[in-house]
Design an enzyme around this catalytic site. Structure first.
Site, PDB file in Angstrom:
ATOM      1  N   THR A 191      29.553  47.337  26.460  1.00 13.83           N
ATOM      2  CA  THR A 191      30.808  46.659  26.111  1.00 13.83           C
ATOM      3  C   THR A 191      30.574  45.507  25.142  1.00 13.83           C
ATOM      4  OG1 THR A 191      31.605  47.206  28.338  1.00 13.83           O
ATOM      5  CG2 THR A 191      32.827  45.512  27.116  1.00 13.83           C
ATOM      6  N   ARG A 226      28.844  50.710  18.937  1.00 17.11           N
ATOM      7  CA  ARG A 226      29.133  49.279  19.071  1.00 17.11           C
ATOM      8  C   ARG A 226      28.050  48.413  18.442  1.00 17.11           C
ATOM      9  NH1 ARG A 226      31.790  49.724  25.126  1.00 17.11           N
ATOM     10  NH2 ARG A 226      33.984  49.680  24.503  1.00 17.11           N
ATOM     11  N   ARG A 244      29.969  57.392  26.510  1.00 15.76           N
ATOM     12  CA  ARG A 244      29.606  56.011  26.866  1.00 15.76           C
ATOM     13  C   ARG A 244      28.211  55.686  26.296  1.00 15.76           C
ATOM     14  NH1 ARG A 244      33.737  52.840  29.188  1.00 15.76           N
ATOM     15  NH2 ARG A 244      32.001  51.422  29.449  1.00 15.76           N
ATOM     16  N   PHE A 249      40.233  38.269  30.725  1.00 10.69           N
ATOM     17  CA  PHE A 249      40.308  38.675  29.316  1.00 10.69           C
ATOM     18  C   PHE A 249      41.542  39.522  29.003  1.00 10.69           C
ATOM     19  CE2 PHE A 249      37.468  41.808  31.439  1.00 10.69           C
ATOM     20  CZ  PHE A 249      38.136  42.985  31.158  1.00 10.69           C
ATOM     21  N   LYS A 280      39.418  50.971  17.628  1.00 12.97           N
ATOM     22  CA  LYS A 280      40.247  49.788  17.865  1.00 12.97           C
ATOM     23  C   LYS A 280      40.629  49.087  16.550  1.00 12.97           C
ATOM     24  CE  LYS A 280      38.438  49.034  22.545  1.00 12.97           C
ATOM     25  NZ  LYS A 280      37.886  48.027  23.505  1.00 12.97           N
ATOM     26  N   HIS A 315      37.020  52.457  22.263  1.00 11.30           N
ATOM     27  CA  HIS A 315      37.218  52.649  23.700  1.00 11.30           C
ATOM     28  C   HIS A 315      36.605  53.972  24.104  1.00 11.30           C
ATOM     29  CE1 HIS A 315      39.202  52.949  27.619  1.00 11.30           C
ATOM     30  NE2 HIS A 315      39.487  54.200  27.301  1.00 11.30           N
TER      31      HIS A 315
HETATM   32  N1  UDP Z   1      36.789  42.885  27.155  1.00 10.39           N
HETATM   33  C1  UDP Z   1      36.880  41.556  26.754  1.00 10.39           C
HETATM   34  N2  UDP Z   1      36.087  40.620  27.394  1.00 10.39           N
HETATM   35  C2  UDP Z   1      35.240  40.953  28.389  1.00 10.39           C
HETATM   36  C3  UDP Z   1      35.140  42.304  28.783  1.00 10.39           C
HETATM   37  C4  UDP Z   1      35.927  43.241  28.155  1.00 10.39           C
HETATM   38  O1  UDP Z   1      37.659  41.220  25.872  1.00 10.39           O
HETATM   39  O2  UDP Z   1      34.549  40.072  28.918  1.00 10.39           O
HETATM   40  C5  UDP Z   1      37.617  43.906  26.480  1.00 10.39           C
HETATM   41  C6  UDP Z   1      36.802  44.804  25.545  1.00 10.39           C
HETATM   42  O3  UDP Z   1      37.601  45.122  24.411  1.00 10.39           O
HETATM   43  C7  UDP Z   1      36.572  46.002  26.432  1.00 10.39           C
HETATM   44  C8  UDP Z   1      37.894  46.101  27.193  1.00 10.39           C
HETATM   45  O4  UDP Z   1      38.228  44.749  27.442  1.00 10.39           O
HETATM   46  O5  UDP Z   1      36.282  47.167  25.695  1.00 10.39           O
HETATM   47  C9  UDP Z   1      37.863  46.860  28.481  1.00 10.39           C
HETATM   48  O6  UDP Z   1      36.829  46.336  29.295  1.00 10.39           O
HETATM   49  P1  UDP Z   1      35.841  47.283  30.071  1.00 10.39           P
HETATM   50  O7  UDP Z   1      35.086  46.459  31.047  1.00 10.39           O
HETATM   51  O8  UDP Z   1      36.586  48.476  30.602  1.00 10.39           O
HETATM   52  O9  UDP Z   1      34.810  47.725  28.924  1.00 10.39           O
HETATM   53  P2  UDP Z   1      34.569  49.157  28.234  1.00 10.39           P
HETATM   54  O10 UDP Z   1      34.857  50.208  29.266  1.00 10.39           O
HETATM   55  O11 UDP Z   1      35.519  49.244  27.058  1.00 10.39           O
HETATM   56  O12 UDP Z   1      33.139  49.142  27.794  1.00 10.39           O
HETATM   57 MG    MG Z   2      36.491  50.514  30.460  1.00 10.43          MG
END
Ligand code: UDP
Ligand code: MG
Length: 139
Positions: free
Chosen positions: A93, A104, A87, A59, A11, A117
């Site tokens: 996340t 992360r 993952r 978000f 990212k 991602h």
């Molecule tokens: N995100 C955010 N705030 C939140 C949760 C997610 O800004 O509370 C963003 C973050 O960049 C995340 C993306 O949205 O990677 C997609 O969210 P997802 O729940 O799919 O998380 P991921 O699969 O990337 O772990």
């Molecule tokens: Mg996701």
């Protein structure tokens, strides 16, 4: 190798911090094969499309803004059990909850600017790889 595929993006936060090399090294050392890769920048419209599953989430607007704020590296990765394995390599996340040693935990700034991602299912890995790569760009 006839493994599973997953789609990743490094990212804008991680690219601008010069973490691309470190992250790709972790991906290589974890045994993922790079099937396709490109350096690009998402427009606002492209970021909206990529994350459209999250359009109702609070978000979403901030995420679209962030993901179109600078260049990214997109890559298609192959490995046995790639989706779950990736993952696990990237961690939770929110980096505050990410296991030590995960991408992360090492490289993310916060829950939004979280370095990478990773696809969450076969269905989405296919949608996401078609978003970035044509057949001729996959090896
Ligand atoms: N995100 C955010 N705030 C939140 C949760 C997610 O800004 O509370 C963003 C973050 O960049 C995340 C993306 O949205 O990677 C997609 O969210 P997802 O729940 O799919 O998380 P991921 O699969 O990337 O772990
Ligand atoms: Mg996701």
């Amino acid at each position: 190798m006839a493994g599973q595929y997953t789609l990743t993006m490094i990212k804008p936060d991680a690219v601008s911090s010069n973490y691309t090399g470190g992250i790709l090294k972790m991906i290589n050392e974890a045994g993922f094969r790079i099937a396709a890769m490109k350096y690009t920048r998402l427009t606002r419209e492209q970021a909206m499309k990529f994350y459209e599953v999250h359009r109702e989430r609070p978000f979403y607007e901030g995420l679209v803004e962030f993901m179109s704020s600078g260049p990214i590296v997109a890559a298609l990765l192959e490995k046995e059990n790639a989706i779950a394995a990736f993952r696990e390599l990237i961690g939770a996340t929110n980096p505050a909850n990410a296991a030590p040693g995960t991408i992360r935990a090492l490289y993310a700034r916060d829950v939004q600017q979280n370095a990478v991602h990773g696809s969450d299912s076969d269905e989405n890995a296919l949608i996401e790889s078609d978003f970035f790569f044509s057949r001729l760009e996959r090896f």
